[in-house]
Design a protein around this motif. Structure first.
Motif, PDB file in Angstrom:
ATOM      1  N   GLY A  54       0.816  -1.212   0.000  1.00 27.45           N
ATOM      2  CA  GLY A  54       0.000   0.000   0.000  1.00 27.45           C
ATOM      3  C   GLY A  54       0.848   1.261   0.000  1.00 27.45           C
ATOM      4  O   GLY A  54       0.541   2.228  -0.705  1.00 27.45           O
ATOM      5  N   ASP A  55       1.916   1.262   0.812  1.00 26.58           N
ATOM      6  CA  ASP A  55       2.830   2.406   0.833  1.00 26.58           C
ATOM      7  C   ASP A  55       3.400   2.664  -0.559  1.00 26.58           C
ATOM      8  O   ASP A  55       3.448   3.809  -1.034  1.00 26.58           O
ATOM      9  CB  ASP A  55       4.002   2.156   1.787  1.00 26.58           C
ATOM     10  N   PHE A  56       3.847   1.586  -1.209  1.00 21.58           N
ATOM     11  CA  PHE A  56       4.471   1.705  -2.529  1.00 21.58           C
ATOM     12  C   PHE A  56       3.495   2.294  -3.545  1.00 21.58           C
ATOM     13  O   PHE A  56       3.851   3.192  -4.317  1.00 21.58           O
ATOM     14  CB  PHE A  56       4.964   0.331  -2.980  1.00 21.58           C
ATOM     15  N   LEU A  57       2.260   1.819  -3.528  1.00 20.36           N
ATOM     16  CA  LEU A  57       1.276   2.299  -4.499  1.00 20.36           C
ATOM     17  C   LEU A  57       0.827   3.720  -4.206  1.00 20.36           C
ATOM     18  O   LEU A  57       0.342   4.420  -5.098  1.00 20.36           O
ATOM     19  CB  LEU A  57       0.067   1.357  -4.526  1.00 20.36           C
ATOM     20  N   ALA A  58       0.984   4.160  -2.963  1.00 22.42           N
ATOM     21  CA  ALA A  58       0.518   5.497  -2.578  1.00 22.42           C
ATOM     22  C   ALA A  58       1.599   6.560  -2.690  1.00 22.42           C
ATOM     23  O   ALA A  58       1.332   7.735  -2.413  1.00 22.42           O
ATOM     24  CB  ALA A  58      -0.015   5.465  -1.150  1.00 22.42           C
ATOM     25  N   LEU A  59       2.796   6.171  -3.100  1.00 16.01           N
ATOM     26  CA  LEU A  59       3.909   7.125  -3.108  1.00 16.01           C
ATOM     27  C   LEU A  59       3.596   8.383  -3.921  1.00 16.01           C
ATOM     28  O   LEU A  59       4.038   9.475  -3.568  1.00 16.01           O
ATOM     29  CB  LEU A  59       5.174   6.448  -3.654  1.00 16.01           C
ATOM     30  N   THR A  60       2.872   8.232  -5.004  1.00 12.81           N
ATOM     31  CA  THR A  60       2.533   9.388  -5.833  1.00 12.81           C
ATOM     32  C   THR A  60       1.078   9.812  -5.648  1.00 12.81           C
ATOM     33  O   THR A  60       0.574  10.625  -6.427  1.00 12.81           O
ATOM     34  CB  THR A  60       2.777   9.074  -7.319  1.00 12.81           C
ATOM     35  N   ARG A  61       0.413   9.281  -4.610  1.00 12.03           N
ATOM     36  CA  ARG A  61      -1.016   9.519  -4.456  1.00 12.03           C
ATOM     37  C   ARG A  61      -1.371  10.396  -3.264  1.00 12.03           C
ATOM     38  O   ARG A  61      -2.531  10.748  -3.090  1.00 12.03           O
ATOM     39  CB  ARG A  61      -1.746   8.178  -4.322  1.00 12.03           C
ATOM     40  N   GLN A  62      -0.410  10.723  -2.413  1.00 16.12           N
ATOM     41  CA  GLN A  62      -0.751  11.558  -1.273  1.00 16.12           C
ATOM     42  C   GLN A  62       0.413  12.486  -0.941  1.00 16.12           C
ATOM     43  O   GLN A  62       1.581  12.181  -1.191  1.00 16.12           O
ATOM     44  CB  GLN A  62      -1.120  10.711  -0.060  1.00 16.12           C
ATOM     45  N   ARG A  63       0.073  13.624  -0.371  1.00 18.74           N
ATOM     46  CA  ARG A  63       1.090  14.620  -0.034  1.00 18.74           C
ATOM     47  C   ARG A  63       1.710  14.367   1.330  1.00 18.74           C
ATOM     48  O   ARG A  63       2.859  14.716   1.571  1.00 18.74           O
ATOM     49  CB  ARG A  63       0.462  16.019  -0.063  1.00 18.74           C
ATOM     50  N   LEU A  64       0.957  13.780   2.225  1.00 19.11           N
ATOM     51  CA  LEU A  64       1.489  13.495   3.550  1.00 19.11           C
ATOM     52  C   LEU A  64       2.567  12.415   3.471  1.00 19.11           C
ATOM     53  O   LEU A  64       2.487  11.512   2.633  1.00 19.11           O
ATOM     54  CB  LEU A  64       0.379  13.016   4.487  1.00 19.11           C
TER      55      LEU A  64
END
Length: 240
Positions: free
Chosen positions: A97-107
């Motif tokens: 989940g972290d890997f997929l969210a790297l470009t999906r959230q600013r926090l």
């Protein structure tokens, strides 16, 4: 890559003209010209060392070349990419989940996933057949599982061009069938153009619209059935 503007009437997404790449004194590719049709699956085949991955790197702007590569984008020119190999640092506590969210959230990821990033990651994982992998450490994935996660990442946002370097590597027969169905779906439903390297000639027969046979230069290029028939006639070409 040199964008030439939007031309909806042009059926080619990519045009490679006279592409030549040298490494030291050796030519890796010599005078390669080919067209990648918009909304197609275009497969590159050839023996090891034929320059297939090098051609992908040139298309991605990651290696110097002589000649021209022209892209005719109709949308935003987004490119998805799955490399032939991807090394995971086993010491980093990164989840899928972290890997997929790297470009999906600013926090920062260390603060946890936002609700939106989490929902998007779950959607992507469902799409690649790994619905329960969100919290699994990236470092414990098998080779086939990692390739699915990399494909999920490459599909977010939905690319105009999807570049894959031997995407079936590490996949068993069932996962390979799933991959083929996925690629046909993103082509037919989403209009994604796929440019991929494969050593699986039967896979190319099943899903490719066009096949280019490389061995430092273009040996054959055409509709999948025609190009593969030409390969069958080249008895001394060697294994691909």
């Amino acid at each position: 890559m040199n964008p030439s503007g939007n031309d909806p009437s042009d059926s080619s997404l990519l045009s490679l003209s006279g592409l030549t790449i040298r490494r030291g004194r050796d030519n890796i590719l010599t005078n390669v010209s080919l067209e990648v049709a918009r909304g197609s699956i275009h497969v590159l085949v050839g023996p090891n060392g034929a320059g297939k991955s090098t051609l992908l790197m040139a298309t991605l702007g990651q290696t110097m070349f002589a000649g021209r590569i022209v892209a005719r984008w109709q949308r935003d020119g987004t490119i998805g990419y799955v490399p032939q190999s991807f090394v995971v640092d086993r010491t980093l506590p990164v989840t899928v989940g972290d890997f997929l969210a790297l470009t999906r959230q600013r926090l920062p990821i260390c603060l946890g996933l936002t609700r939106r990033a989490r929902a998007r990651a779950l959607d992507l994982l469902a799409r690649v057949g790994l619905p329960d992998f969100l919290d699994r450490p990236l470092s414990v994935l098998s080779g086939g599982e990692l390739r699915r996660v990399l494909l999920a990442h490459a599909l977010d946002p939905l690319p105009e061009l999807l570049i894959l370097d031997e995407p079936a590597a590490g996949l068993d027969a069932a996962a390979n069938r799933w991959l083929e169905e996925m690629l046909v779906t993103v082509r037919d439903r989403d209009g994604v153009t796929v440019l991929m390297v494969s050593h699986d000639l039967e896979q190319a027969r099943r899903i490719a619209d066009r096949v280019t046979l490389l061995d430092g230069a273009v040996v054959a290029d055409g509709l999948a059935a025609d190009a593969l028939a030409a390969l069958d006639r080249l008895h001394n070409f060697g294994p691909v």
